[in-house]
Scaffold this active site. Structure first.
Site, PDB file in Angstrom:
ATOM      1  N   GLU A 301       0.832  -1.209   0.000  1.00  0.00           N
ATOM      2  CA  GLU A 301       0.000   0.000   0.000  1.00  0.00           C
ATOM      3  C   GLU A 301       0.863   1.256   0.000  1.00  0.00           C
ATOM      4  OE1 GLU A 301      -3.011  -0.590  -0.701  1.00  0.00           O
ATOM      5  OE2 GLU A 301      -2.851  -2.729  -0.267  1.00  0.00           O
ATOM      6  N   GLU A 323      -1.314  -2.555  -9.875  1.00  0.00           N
ATOM      7  CA  GLU A 323      -1.245  -3.647  -8.898  1.00  0.00           C
ATOM      8  C   GLU A 323       0.001  -4.498  -9.081  1.00  0.00           C
ATOM      9  OE1 GLU A 323      -2.745  -3.489  -6.399  1.00  0.00           O
ATOM     10  OE2 GLU A 323      -4.485  -2.265  -6.835  1.00  0.00           O
TER      11      GLU A 323
HETATM   12 ZN   LIG Z   1      -2.725  -2.737  -4.614  1.00  0.00          ZN
END
Ligand SMILES: [Zn+2]
Length: 850
Positions: A301, A323
């Protein structure tokens, strides 16, 4: 339907004032949105869902407001505002008053509840806006390319805390028991990154990382579980400032543990939200796996604060870049933080999980068209995260880590506060590396699947050839080719030789100076491809397994089992191969071995289970004996975790009575003295007791689940309830997934576990068939779909027919290609069963006599 908003009106700034009412689970809001109108118009269209908009007006600086009529289109999640007079090009202020509901679906602006130590219920209001749910919190241009500045004010009761993306600039009492908390302006960012959290939360003291204060927030009484997350959080923040060469883009970082949370965590700029077990932990009582998960998620994060938040994908087809990159960076940071964890070796497990999906005909390219929000949810899968991260790692190793980092810096520098596409990253990396990147990468990103590289002897060297790997396709070759950065290592007379080449045609020959003892292809293990060795080469390599690296041994086991699943290696040959690994010391290699054996267990008939159990005991015995039950002075954290893994596998899959009996003794000791049992062994003991336990253990575990003192303890006992074997106990666990006893964030994963186990799969499937509609309503959408990941464990032709009929009759669509993938996984397993049933039965019946 076209889901993209017109670009004739562009938001520049949102001034938001929101007032949640936790008692009635509603909220009221006002938005003043500064917009640029590009062309004369009388209509403005923006996103809104589950909101009531009471009024909408536009005004020019100091001008008279023009009031508009409001039409909500719930299906399209849009509000259409029509104005009686023309709105000329230029800057306008759009003013909206609205109300909404704090929903229980863990998306948008939602309600999370928890009980305190005295059993009193409490409520928190929190947000989860990614991918397309900011529109449930306030009317907005809810697409990542519409970046704007957000000035947020939250009006809350005086005794509650309120957190948003930036530091508090004003906290003023309103005199009626409420206060207005105003937050500093954000950077220009996308709507999906906005966050509000309101409740009786408490925070740790800040840790300063340079000029940035970092804190953990949680419900009262859990602050002592925040130390570990603060440590990795501070390390990651500092690490990324160095790696990216840019300061942290916000003014503070809050890490917030939310009792109900659909995903693992969410990278809201400066207000990162987590499920409790991904943030809070008692370090001394946690296993290595539990700590690794928290380190991973926190680092991931924090990596997003730049990659994702500062520079954002233009549209959701680019989510993979977000991602995949955060996953890659998470590994880099955790590896730098704790090199002794050997995080890149453990990543082999994730890479193999992505390969399991990507070997299906129903896979998709990493970058994939996304039209509607439903398909967007389906993008958050292993291909996006793990295949994406694998290909970035492959590229980093191919280019050189420092060159790769320079390219990333260039990319962030060029696109900060804005949006970018995959091609922009390739451009920046290519500029840094002075070579074109798309030539190498396009095949991995824009095309589905991955290659199988076959290795055959060729003179003193070897010949390599490639074609697409497919579980169902067997030997067929559709002609798809990749540019594969191959690293090959061979053992020759005077040591090792290494060869690097880009395999971009059908075949390549690699001469070696002398006949090799063994050859390992995909040396170092970072290639996203599988390797099939011709028989003599496989024999030599397996016989020298002790001389190759753990990740290479992992790949050897993982690739071989995939070949068996695809019908390219007899299953019995694979089982023979597992006998070569009895002295194995690496935890990940053991994961590959035991997960393959668990797969075989789901395929065989009940009467062969005894034979498989005997085989499991034979394969694991030496390694388990070497480690024993008690931690030793000089061993590593990974050894301790391996001890737990092996004991668990022996006591459950191996049904080892001696291990089960010892586990009961150890648990009795734990009851007397909690400190007496190693934190890596305890979760295994709990799982073993469940697998061999009865009603009294069930009652105790259920009680401990409810009274758990840490998120990890809660999870262990919860999943243990799915590990019992008696139908009447399993029925109780199933009931808990729909009666509110298990949080909706966890219930789908408990169902998945129940569907996966040979003892509960039939019961669980019948239960799903009767309760799926209630589940679809109760569970968060992103988690609900994941429960069907357990369906491929229903391995029989009858079940397969039933499963297909169920999804077809009920017209269930899980978004993207998810459902087709689950069904194909099941097809692969049933085909494996039909092909291998007889030889496996003969092979396993010989094991019993051991
Ligand atoms: Zn992520």
């Amino acid at each position: 339907m076209d889901y993209r908003l017109p670009t004739t009106v562009v938001p520049r700034r949102y001034d938001l004032r929101l007032e949640p009412d936790l008692a009635t689970a509603t909220f009221a809001g006002e938005a003043v949105i500064t917009v640029d109108v590009e062309t004369t118009l009388t209509e403005i269209v923006l996103n809104a869902a589950e909101l009531q908009i009471q009024s909408a007006s536009v005004a020019r600086n100091g001008g008279v407001p023009i009031h508009g009529s409001i039409t909500l289109d719930e299906a399209a999640e849009r509000a259409r505002l029509v104005f009686p007079a023309a709105i000329a090009p230029g800057e306008w202020r759009l003013m909206l008053r609205f109300t909404g509901v704090l929903n229980d679906r863990l998306h948008g602006f939602y309600r999370s509840t928890y009980k305190d130590a005295a059993g009193q219920p409490h409520t928190i209001a929190a947000t989860q806006f990614e991918a397309t749910d900011a529109r449930r919190g306030f009317p907005c241009w809810d697409e990542p390319a519409f970046k704007a500045v957000f000035g947020v004010t939250l009006v809350v009761p005086e005794h509650l805390a309120a957190v948003s993306n930036t530091a508090v600039v004003r906290d003023e009492p309103l005199g009626n028991g409420r206060k207005a908390i105003a937050f500093a302006d954000t950077i220009r960012m996308s709507t999906y990154l906005v966050a509000f959290v309101v409740g009786e939360l408490e925070a740790t003291d800040p840790v300063m990382v340079g000029r940035t204060p970092l804190k953990v927030w949680c419900v009262p009484g859990k602050k002592q579980l925040a130390r570990f997350a603060l440590a990795i959080g501070a390390f990651a923040l500092d690490f990324f400032e160095g790696y990216y060469g840019l300061p942290y883009p916000g003014d503070k970082v809050d890490l917030l543990a939310i009792p109900d949370f659909a995903a693992g965590a969410m990278e809201n700029l400066g207000a990162i939200t987590f499920r409790e077990n991904a943030l809070l932990v008692d370090e001394a009582a946690a296993s290595h796996s539990e700590l690794e998960r928290i380190a991973d998620v926190v680092a991931h994060e924090v990596a997003h604060m730049w990659f994702g938040d500062l520079v954002t994908m233009t549209w959701w087809n680019g989510i993979w870049l977000n991602e995949a990159f955060a996953t890659f960076m998470e590994l880099l940071a955790v590896d730098a933080w704790k090199p002794e964890w050997k995080r890149w070796v453990t990543f082999g497990v994730s890479r193999a999980a992505a390969m399991a999906i990507d070997g299906l005909e129903a896979t998709r390219p990493i970058e994939f068209e996304v039209r509607n929000p439903h398909d967007c949810v389906a993008m958050f899968d292993l291909l996006t995260y793990e295949k994406g991260a694998s290909t970035l790692r492959m590229l980093e190793q191919h280019l050189d880590p420092a060159v790769f980092r320079d390219g990333v810096r260039l990319y962030l520098e060029r696109h900060r506060f804005a949006n970018a596409e995959t091609t922009d990253l390739w451009k920046a990396l290519g500029d840094a590396a002075r070579q074109p990147i798309p030539a190498v990468m396009d095949g991995w990103i824009f095309k589905p699947g991955y290659p199988l590289v076959t290795v055959e002897p060729d003179g003193t060297g070897v010949k390599l050839s490639q074609r697409r790997f497919s579980y169902l396709g067997g030997e067929t070759d559709a002609g798809q080719r990749w540019r594969i950065p191959v690293v090959l290592r061979a053992s020759v007379k005077h040591g090792y030789v290494e060869r690097r080449l880009l395999l971009d045609g059908d075949t390549a020959t690699v001469p070696l100076p002398a006949k090799a003892d063994w050859v390992v292809v995909n040396s170092g293990g970072s290639g996203f491809y599988r390797v099939r060795y011709a028989s003599p080469l496989l024999k030599k390599l397996a016989g020298s397994a002790g001389k190759i690296a753990p990740i290479e041994r992992f790949n050897l086991v993982s690739d071989s089992f995939a070949l068996a699943q695809a019908g390219l290696m007899p299953a019995t040959e694979f089982l023979d191969l597992t006998a070569r690994f009895r002295a194995e010391t690496d935890r990940n290699v053991w994961t590959a071995l035991t997960s393959s054996l668990a797969y075989v267990n789901r395929v065989i008939a009940d009467e062969q289970r005894g034979g498989l159990e005997a085989l499991v005991r034979h394969r694991l015995a030496d390694a388990a004996e070497r480690l024993g039950w008690e931690p030793q002075e000089d061993e590593t954290e990974l050894d301790r975790q391996l001890r737990g893994d092996l004991l668990r596998a022996l006591g459950t899959l191996g049904n080892d009575e001696a291990v089960q009996s010892r586990a009961r003794t150890v648990y009795a000791r734990y009851r007397e003295d909690e400190g007496s049992v190693d934190a890596n062994v305890l979760p295994a003991v709990i799982a073993i007791l469940a697998a061999s336990g009865e009603e009294s253990e069930y009652a105790e575990f259920r009680d401990r689940f409810k009274r758990a003192r840490t998120p990890q303890e809660e999870q262990r006992y919860l999943y243990a309830l799915a590990g019992f074997r008696q139908p009447e106990l399993l029925r109780q666990t199933l009931e808990m997934t729909v009666n509110g006893e298990v949080r909706s964030q966890d219930a789908p994963f408990v169902i998945r576990a129940l569907l996966t186990s040979v003892d509960s799969r039939g019961l669980a499937w019948d239960f799903v068939k009767t309760h799926w509609q209630a589940m679809a309503q109760q569970y968060p959408e992103s988690a609900y779909r994941r429960m069907y990941e357990g369906v491929p464990a229903l391995v029989s032709p009858e079940w397969e027919r039933d499963v297909r009929a169920f999804f077809a009759d009920n017209k269930i669509d899980l978004g993207g290609r998810t459902l087709q993938q689950y069904l194909e996984h099941l097809r692969v397993a049933v085909a494996f069963q039909q092909r291998e049933a007889e030889p496996l039965a003969a092979y396993l019946s010989r094991q019993k006599s051991r």
